[in-house]
Enzyme design. Sequence first.
Site, PDB file in Angstrom:
ATOM      1  N   ASN A   7     -19.894  15.686  23.675  1.00  0.00           N
ATOM      2  CA  ASN A   7     -18.710  15.241  22.934  1.00  0.00           C
ATOM      3  C   ASN A   7     -18.113  16.489  22.286  1.00  0.00           C
ATOM      4  O   ASN A   7     -18.524  16.896  21.202  1.00  0.00           O
ATOM      5  CB  ASN A   7     -19.140  14.205  21.885  1.00  0.00           C
ATOM      6  CG  ASN A   7     -17.977  13.685  21.073  1.00  0.00           C
ATOM      7  OD1 ASN A   7     -16.835  14.157  21.204  1.00  0.00           O
ATOM      8  ND2 ASN A   7     -18.249  12.722  20.223  1.00  0.00           N
ATOM      9  N   LYS A  14     -20.898  17.942  19.881  1.00  0.00           N
ATOM     10  CA  LYS A  14     -22.130  17.167  19.728  1.00  0.00           C
ATOM     11  C   LYS A  14     -22.705  16.928  21.111  1.00  0.00           C
ATOM     12  O   LYS A  14     -21.955  16.776  22.070  1.00  0.00           O
ATOM     13  CB  LYS A  14     -21.823  15.798  19.106  1.00  0.00           C
ATOM     14  CG  LYS A  14     -21.486  15.841  17.639  1.00  0.00           C
ATOM     15  CD  LYS A  14     -21.425  14.402  17.102  1.00  0.00           C
ATOM     16  CE  LYS A  14     -20.389  14.311  16.015  1.00  0.00           C
ATOM     17  NZ  LYS A  14     -19.729  13.042  15.896  1.00  0.00           N
ATOM     18  N   ARG A  90     -17.458  12.720  26.807  1.00  0.00           N
ATOM     19  CA  ARG A  90     -16.550  11.817  26.107  1.00  0.00           C
ATOM     20  C   ARG A  90     -15.153  12.440  26.171  1.00  0.00           C
ATOM     21  O   ARG A  90     -14.957  13.574  25.753  1.00  0.00           O
ATOM     22  CB  ARG A  90     -16.971  11.685  24.654  1.00  0.00           C
ATOM     23  CG  ARG A  90     -15.957  10.882  23.885  1.00  0.00           C
ATOM     24  CD  ARG A  90     -16.138  11.036  22.398  1.00  0.00           C
ATOM     25  NE  ARG A  90     -15.159  10.209  21.713  1.00  0.00           N
ATOM     26  CZ  ARG A  90     -14.632  10.513  20.538  1.00  0.00           C
ATOM     27  NH1 ARG A  90     -14.989  11.613  19.920  1.00  0.00           N
ATOM     28  NH2 ARG A  90     -13.756   9.715  19.981  1.00  0.00           N
ATOM     29  N   HIS A 180     -11.792   4.335  20.307  1.00  0.00           N
ATOM     30  CA  HIS A 180     -13.150   3.807  20.086  1.00  0.00           C
ATOM     31  C   HIS A 180     -13.571   2.813  21.175  1.00  0.00           C
ATOM     32  O   HIS A 180     -14.459   1.984  20.959  1.00  0.00           O
ATOM     33  CB  HIS A 180     -13.248   3.027  18.748  1.00  0.00           C
ATOM     34  CG  HIS A 180     -13.125   3.870  17.517  1.00  0.00           C
ATOM     35  ND1 HIS A 180     -12.505   3.388  16.375  1.00  0.00           N
ATOM     36  CD2 HIS A 180     -13.548   5.106  17.232  1.00  0.00           C
ATOM     37  CE1 HIS A 180     -12.552   4.312  15.433  1.00  0.00           C
ATOM     38  NE2 HIS A 180     -13.182   5.371  15.926  1.00  0.00           N
ATOM     39  N   LEU A 209     -15.981   0.422  12.089  1.00  0.00           N
ATOM     40  CA  LEU A 209     -15.521   0.932  10.798  1.00  0.00           C
ATOM     41  C   LEU A 209     -16.313   2.182  10.440  1.00  0.00           C
ATOM     42  O   LEU A 209     -17.487   2.114  10.070  1.00  0.00           O
ATOM     43  CB  LEU A 209     -15.712  -0.141   9.715  1.00  0.00           C
ATOM     44  CG  LEU A 209     -15.176  -1.543  10.037  1.00  0.00           C
ATOM     45  CD1 LEU A 209     -15.525  -2.526   8.928  1.00  0.00           C
ATOM     46  CD2 LEU A 209     -13.667  -1.505  10.259  1.00  0.00           C
ATOM     47  N   GLY A 210     -15.682   3.325  10.620  1.00  0.00           N
ATOM     48  CA  GLY A 210     -16.315   4.591  10.250  1.00  0.00           C
ATOM     49  C   GLY A 210     -15.278   5.395   9.488  1.00  0.00           C
ATOM     50  O   GLY A 210     -14.477   4.831   8.741  1.00  0.00           O
ATOM     51  N   GLY A 212     -12.866   6.872  11.048  1.00  0.00           N
ATOM     52  CA  GLY A 212     -11.757   6.201  11.720  1.00  0.00           C
ATOM     53  C   GLY A 212     -12.162   4.750  11.882  1.00  0.00           C
ATOM     54  O   GLY A 212     -13.339   4.455  12.053  1.00  0.00           O
ATOM     55  N   ARG A 241      -6.654   8.240   6.847  1.00  0.00           N
ATOM     56  CA  ARG A 241      -5.456   7.815   7.584  1.00  0.00           C
ATOM     57  C   ARG A 241      -4.860   6.539   6.991  1.00  0.00           C
ATOM     58  O   ARG A 241      -5.607   5.648   6.579  1.00  0.00           O
ATOM     59  CB  ARG A 241      -5.800   7.572   9.058  1.00  0.00           C
ATOM     60  CG  ARG A 241      -6.051   8.842   9.823  1.00  0.00           C
ATOM     61  CD  ARG A 241      -6.584   8.560  11.208  1.00  0.00           C
ATOM     62  NE  ARG A 241      -7.931   9.065  11.358  1.00  0.00           N
ATOM     63  CZ  ARG A 241      -8.729   8.797  12.385  1.00  0.00           C
ATOM     64  NH1 ARG A 241      -8.322   8.015  13.368  1.00  0.00           N
ATOM     65  NH2 ARG A 241      -9.933   9.298  12.449  1.00  0.00           N
ATOM     66  N   ASP A 283     -14.939   9.291   1.626  1.00  0.00           N
ATOM     67  CA  ASP A 283     -16.230   8.685   1.937  1.00  0.00           C
ATOM     68  C   ASP A 283     -16.412   7.418   1.100  1.00  0.00           C
ATOM     69  O   ASP A 283     -16.399   7.469  -0.133  1.00  0.00           O
ATOM     70  CB  ASP A 283     -17.355   9.693   1.649  1.00  0.00           C
ATOM     71  CG  ASP A 283     -18.681   9.213   2.202  1.00  0.00           C
ATOM     72  OD1 ASP A 283     -19.115   8.104   1.848  1.00  0.00           O
ATOM     73  OD2 ASP A 283     -19.280   9.958   3.004  1.00  0.00           O
ATOM     74  N   GLY A 333     -19.313  -0.177   8.898  1.00  0.00           N
ATOM     75  CA  GLY A 333     -19.644  -1.499   9.435  1.00  0.00           C
ATOM     76  C   GLY A 333     -21.144  -1.766   9.444  1.00  0.00           C
ATOM     77  O   GLY A 333     -21.594  -2.883   9.186  1.00  0.00           O
ATOM     78  N   GLU A 334     -21.934  -0.723   9.728  1.00  0.00           N
ATOM     79  CA  GLU A 334     -23.387  -0.902   9.832  1.00  0.00           C
ATOM     80  C   GLU A 334     -24.077  -0.872   8.470  1.00  0.00           C
ATOM     81  O   GLU A 334     -25.151  -1.429   8.302  1.00  0.00           O
ATOM     82  CB  GLU A 334     -23.992   0.211  10.712  1.00  0.00           C
ATOM     83  CG  GLU A 334     -23.619   0.078  12.170  1.00  0.00           C
ATOM     84  CD  GLU A 334     -23.926   1.331  12.980  1.00  0.00           C
ATOM     85  OE1 GLU A 334     -24.904   2.036  12.674  1.00  0.00           O
ATOM     86  OE2 GLU A 334     -23.169   1.602  13.944  1.00  0.00           O
ATOM     87  N   ASN A 335     -23.462  -0.165   7.508  1.00  0.00           N
ATOM     88  CA  ASN A 335     -24.174   0.081   6.246  1.00  0.00           C
ATOM     89  C   ASN A 335     -23.630  -0.611   5.006  1.00  0.00           C
ATOM     90  O   ASN A 335     -24.340  -0.759   4.025  1.00  0.00           O
ATOM     91  CB  ASN A 335     -24.192   1.588   5.956  1.00  0.00           C
ATOM     92  CG  ASN A 335     -25.003   2.345   6.977  1.00  0.00           C
ATOM     93  OD1 ASN A 335     -26.186   2.073   7.142  1.00  0.00           O
ATOM     94  ND2 ASN A 335     -24.372   3.262   7.683  1.00  0.00           N
ATOM     95  N   GLU A 384     -22.453   5.185  21.529  1.00  0.00           N
ATOM     96  CA  GLU A 384     -21.481   5.625  22.525  1.00  0.00           C
ATOM     97  C   GLU A 384     -22.114   6.561  23.549  1.00  0.00           C
ATOM     98  O   GLU A 384     -21.765   6.543  24.724  1.00  0.00           O
ATOM     99  CB  GLU A 384     -20.300   6.315  21.822  1.00  0.00           C
ATOM    100  CG  GLU A 384     -19.439   5.327  21.058  1.00  0.00           C
ATOM    101  CD  GLU A 384     -18.675   5.946  19.902  1.00  0.00           C
ATOM    102  OE1 GLU A 384     -19.321   6.290  18.883  1.00  0.00           O
ATOM    103  OE2 GLU A 384     -17.453   6.091  19.991  1.00  0.00           O
TER     104      GLU A 384
END
Length: 397
Positions: A7, A14, A90, A180, A209-210, A212, A241, A283, A333-335, A384
């Site tokens: 990526n 990454k 990616r 995404h 949801l991150g 972005g 954004r 954040d 979203g995960e946390n 991903e």
Amino acid sequence: MKIFVVNAGSSSMKYQLIDMETEGVLAKGLCERIGVTGCITHKAADGRVYSADTAMPTHAEAFEAVVYAMTQSDAKVIDSLDEITAIGHRIVQGGDTYSESVKIDEDVMKVVDELSELAPLHNPANLLGIKACYKLFGDKTPQVAVFDTSFHQTMEATQYVYPIPYEYYDKYKIRRYGAHGTSHRYVCDELFNITGMKKEGSKVITCHLGNGCSITAIKDGKCFDTSMGFTPLDGFMMGTRSGAMDPSVLTYIANKDGLSADDISNILNKKSGVLGVSGVSNDNRDVAAAAEAGNERAKLATDMQRYQIIKFIGSYIAALGGIDAIVFTGGIGENDKDLRAAVMENLKFLGIECDAENNAKRGENIRVSTADSKVGVYVIPTNEELVIARDTLSLIK
Ligand code: ADP
């Protein structure tokens, strides 16, 4: 069989090395400050870590550092590059050319390059990653492109055309492309796997949801509509954004403050959203802490973001004509259990009730609405890289 997943960004890269027998990650890492100074952090699955400051004037040197980390460093995981069967990249923008992943050749590279107009920050960097891999691996190792946009190519014109003079679509291909897509596809497929739900007839909303953020309405397992648009600025407010808003505000501010189109773009992309409203941070953790401590603008930013997410989900339930399942993924979203609880509270009228115990868990596929809720709400950690590795494997077989 081992697949190398890349990526590549403009100044960072990454990567993961994935063993396809187990789908386990053998090593992963990050090169940063490419073009400036250069440093690498490489982690093997057994916990060994190699990190170094290494000159990386271009992506080619970054890849050389990765090869050293993987094959020779204290955290090495393979003996030579020959052990890598293929490389998956990616790619951010595939335009309306690619509705699926493809094996990379000269023609694909040309199209990725042409599509840089639509993703000037990303596609050129992705292309640098591909070229650096050719330099290192030569032609013998196949490379595959997995596009962030391809999952969204099933949208119809009603969803993707913007209400501006049609000539802009004809002339410049201005339309909704979404982003995404790899993540939305992964969590939707996982949802079908863990629940046994049938694709046919299903109505699902996935929320990535991150930093972005995007929300996608999925009908019969295919993208029906998605919140990100021509660029990842569309949709609802994110870390920095703005998301969609009255476009007249832009001309008004530009006239008042004598700003150029680039200035405005910079404000909307980098200084708006949760950061812009709170004045604290992009954040969510910092902003939640500030709100807790009584900072009113931080509380406003949190409330606004939650409200916009609820509004988007509601509009997609109407667009889909119902809903079977909602999935949360991405860092927030995960946390962020409070955000999920707030969304579920607002959707009580659909027969959704939060399972507080499950909603407090982390890091696993889990249903966070109660077992007897009429609609299943799930947290599914995204992956991903695994989608890229799987697509790569299936294309080289
Ligand atoms: P990116 O889009 O850059 O990949 P991530 O998916 O990692 O970003 O998401 C980053 C966001 O996730 C940040 O806003 C961060 O605050 C948020 N996040 C991470 N952990 C938590 C947590 N425990 N509670 C709330 N938000 C969290």
